[in-house]
Design a protein around this motif. Structure first.
Motif, short mmCIF file in Angstrom:
data_model
loop_
_atom_site.label_atom_id
_atom_site.label_comp_id
_atom_site.label_asym_id
_atom_site.label_seq_id
_atom_site.Cartn_x
_atom_site.Cartn_y
_atom_site.Cartn_z
N ALA A 35 41.57 12.51 22.53
CA ALA A 35 40.60 11.63 22.34
C ALA A 35 39.48 12.20 21.63
O ALA A 35 38.73 11.53 20.89
CB ALA A 35 40.17 10.94 23.58
N SER A 36 39.43 13.43 21.66
CA SER A 36 38.23 14.26 21.21
C SER A 36 38.50 14.65 19.64
O SER A 36 37.72 15.24 19.21
CB SER A 36 37.51 15.37 21.97
N GLY A 37 39.54 14.64 19.18
CA GLY A 37 40.27 15.17 17.94
C GLY A 37 41.02 16.20 18.19
O GLY A 37 42.01 16.52 19.09
N LEU A 38 41.15 16.94 17.28
CA LEU A 38 42.33 18.02 17.23
C LEU A 38 41.89 19.39 17.78
O LEU A 38 40.69 19.87 17.54
CB LEU A 38 42.72 18.63 15.74
N ARG A 39 42.65 20.00 18.77
CA ARG A 39 42.41 21.35 19.36
C ARG A 39 43.60 22.24 18.84
O ARG A 39 44.81 21.78 18.86
CB ARG A 39 42.50 21.14 20.88
#
Length: 267
Positions: A88-92
């Motif tokens: 939900a916070s983007g790519l890791r």
């Protein structure tokens, strides 16, 4: 030149996929990276960006740019198993070493017959926690992976691999719900045997002359046994299939503008 993630780089993560999946829904992509090259990364990127769009509503342009940015931070030497995890916070980016000696050409599968508990088998990572549980059942019983079964008793795939039966000069893949396998797509395009999907039952699997699994980490693996059933080894066919897969291996930097070069402050 490539860039190493900086200590404060929001892209890099020292979490595991399980950690990120416990925190919320994820979409995952992962594959073997050997000296800066991997198999069919364009196909992996395409599948990942489609699935991120389906699950999170992110545009293909945004997810592709993030994926390419992560690619540019991968090492160009050594053996690795990178993980691209959209949260939900983007790519890791999970950068995990995977020594070559840990790669295996054989495997053993558990077949319990319990219906598959996944909600989205077509999206890699969506059901990661339930997959880990199913794999642990196999490991506890002395196997490497578990064959998943649909509600009507037909087979779909293994927890972390595609199952393929070799018979009558062709490769047969179960038509149950499963992930769109990149390794299978490469074999369809570059292999020397036709590939078709069909309904496969437990009896079909146990009576098969040869069985293989496909994954983006280990490539083609020869199945030595399913439960108490053992198979006649066919390493020559396994080697031919793996050779076709390796033919699609390319340097990751070829996918990126300017050969993957980034300013090192770009994290």
């Amino acid at each position: 030149m490539t860039c190493a993630p900086q200590p404060d780089c929001s892209l890099a993560s020292d979490a595991t996929v399980a950690d990120l999946a416990r925190a919320g829904t994820v979409v995952l992509d992962s594959w073997h990276l050997a000296d800066g090259a991997s198999v069919a990364i364009d196909r992996h990127r395409g599948r990942f960006t489609r699935q991120v769009g389906e699950v999170f509503g992110i545009t293909g342009q945004e997810s592709r740019a993030a994926y390419d940015h992560a690619l540019a931070h991968l090492p160009v030497e050594g053996s690795w198993f990178p993980g691209f995890v959209w949260t939900a916070s983007g790519l890791r980016l999970l950068l995990r070493p995977f020594p070559v000696e840990h790669l295996r050409t054989t495997t053993a599968l558990l077949l319990r017959g319990t219906p598959d508990a996944r909600k989205r088998p077509d999206v890699k990572g969506f059901d990661h926690l339930s997959q880990l549980y199913a794999q642990q059942q196999a490991l506890d019983a002395g196997y490497d992976d578990q064959v998943l079964v649909t509600g009507d008793g037909t087979l779909s795939e293994a927890v972390f691999a595609t199952v393929v039966i070799a018979r009558n000069g062709e490769l047969v893949v179960p038509d149950g719900p499963r992930l769109d396998s990149v390794t299978l797509a490469v074999l369809r395009e570059h292999g020397d045997r036709p590939v078709r999907t069909a309904t496969v039952t437990a009896s079909h699997l146990l009576a098969a002359p040869a069985v293989f699994t496909l994954s983006a980490l280990h490539g083609v693996r020869l199945v030595e046994r399913v439960n108490s059933t053992t198979y006649q080894p066919n390493p020559s066919l396994r080697d031919r299939l793996q050779s076709a897969v390796e033919g699609a291996r390319r340097p990751v930097a070829e996918l990126l503008p300017d050969g993957g070069r980034l300013p090192c402050a770009s994290c």
